[in-house]
Design a protein around this motif. Structure first.
Motif, PDB file in Angstrom:
ATOM      1  N   ALA A  41       0.836  -1.197   0.000  1.00  0.00           N
ATOM      2  CA  ALA A  41       0.000   0.000   0.000  1.00  0.00           C
ATOM      3  C   ALA A  41       0.872   1.249   0.000  1.00  0.00           C
ATOM      4  N   THR A  42       0.263   2.344  -0.423  1.00  0.00           N
ATOM      5  CA  THR A  42       0.859   3.656  -0.239  1.00  0.00           C
ATOM      6  C   THR A  42       0.215   4.215   1.013  1.00  0.00           C
ATOM      7  N   ILE A  43       1.040   4.574   1.990  1.00  0.00           N
ATOM      8  CA  ILE A  43       0.531   4.967   3.303  1.00  0.00           C
ATOM      9  C   ILE A  43       0.970   6.389   3.622  1.00  0.00           C
ATOM     10  N   LEU A  44      -0.009   7.217   3.976  1.00  0.00           N
ATOM     11  CA  LEU A  44       0.253   8.584   4.423  1.00  0.00           C
ATOM     12  C   LEU A  44      -0.279   8.697   5.848  1.00  0.00           C
ATOM     13  N   ILE A  45       0.601   9.050   6.761  1.00  0.00           N
ATOM     14  CA  ILE A  45       0.203   9.319   8.144  1.00  0.00           C
ATOM     15  C   ILE A  45       0.749  10.697   8.474  1.00  0.00           C
ATOM     16  N   ILE A 133      -5.117  15.741  11.640  1.00  0.00           N
ATOM     17  CA  ILE A 133      -4.747  14.359  11.386  1.00  0.00           C
ATOM     18  C   ILE A 133      -5.288  13.927  10.011  1.00  0.00           C
ATOM     19  N   LEU A 134      -4.382  13.354   9.216  1.00  0.00           N
ATOM     20  CA  LEU A 134      -4.763  12.804   7.929  1.00  0.00           C
ATOM     21  C   LEU A 134      -4.068  11.463   7.770  1.00  0.00           C
ATOM     22  N   ILE A 135      -4.880  10.438   7.549  1.00  0.00           N
ATOM     23  CA  ILE A 135      -4.342   9.099   7.300  1.00  0.00           C
ATOM     24  C   ILE A 135      -4.997   8.599   6.017  1.00  0.00           C
ATOM     25  N   LYS A 136      -4.151   8.316   5.017  1.00  0.00           N
ATOM     26  CA  LYS A 136      -4.635   7.782   3.743  1.00  0.00           C
ATOM     27  C   LYS A 136      -3.917   6.471   3.463  1.00  0.00           C
ATOM     28  N   ILE A 137      -4.698   5.487   3.080  1.00  0.00           N
ATOM     29  CA  ILE A 137      -4.144   4.171   2.755  1.00  0.00           C
ATOM     30  C   ILE A 137      -4.695   3.798   1.389  1.00  0.00           C
ATOM     31  N   LYS A 138      -3.819   3.584   0.431  1.00  0.00           N
ATOM     32  CA  LYS A 138      -4.229   3.148  -0.908  1.00  0.00           C
ATOM     33  C   LYS A 138      -3.568   1.799  -1.169  1.00  0.00           C
ATOM     34  N   LYS A 139      -4.377   0.736  -1.075  1.00  0.00           N
ATOM     35  CA  LYS A 139      -3.842  -0.609  -1.257  1.00  0.00           C
ATOM     36  C   LYS A 139      -3.669  -0.911  -2.739  1.00  0.00           C
ATOM     37  N   ASP A 140      -2.579  -1.585  -3.059  1.00  0.00           N
ATOM     38  CA  ASP A 140      -2.276  -1.932  -4.439  1.00  0.00           C
ATOM     39  C   ASP A 140      -3.052  -3.171  -4.863  1.00  0.00           C
TER      40      ASP A 140
END
Length: 140
Positions: A41-45, A133-140
């Motif tokens: 995944a591409t993970i933004l925390i 707070i920003l959490i984004k998870i984009k699973k491949d």
């Protein structure tokens, strides 16, 4: 003095048995803690105290979820998220509520992070403008 062949075979049998026991313990011991599901995944925390954005893996084990973020092939963040605690590679385990209070916000539920990373959705976005707070998870 004469030794029968049986004497030497007994010693050889014990060596073989010892080697076999060691072999079984070594290789089965390594297989107990295998993840059930691994997702890249591409993970933004982005929180006031945590800032990570890169490729990583989300691994679901039987008792916990592991989140790893890599930068240039090096692990920059590793979280083991259990039901009641979070373990980060740079500190000892903390109770989930304490982790939330320190790195997110005290208003977050105990299992917030675990539930967020265990969602089956392809794209997960949690935005909390009030607490930055920003959490984004984009699973491949």
């Amino acid at each position: 003095m004469y030794y029968s062949g049986n004497f030497y075979n007994k010693g050889l049998g014990i060596k073989k048995l010892s080697f076999l026991v060691f072999f079984i313990i070594f290789f089965t011991g390594c297989s107990f803690n295998q993840p059930k599901i691994v997702s890249s995944a591409t993970i933004l925390i982005k929180t006031p105290k945590l800032k990570f954005y890169d490729k990583g893996f989300i691994s679901k084990f039987e008792n916990f979820t592991r989140v790893e973020v890599f930068s240039a092939g090096v692990t920059v963040l590793r979280l083991d998220i259990y039901d009641n605690q979070v373990c980060k590679d740079t500190f000892k385990c903390q109770k989930s509520k304490n982790f939330n209070k320190e790195f997110l916000h005290s208003s977050y539920e105990k299992n917030f992070l675990k539930n967020l990373f265990e969602k089956d959705e392809k794209i997960i976005i949690h935005r909390d403008k009030e607490n930055s707070i920003l959490i984004k998870i984009k699973k491949d």
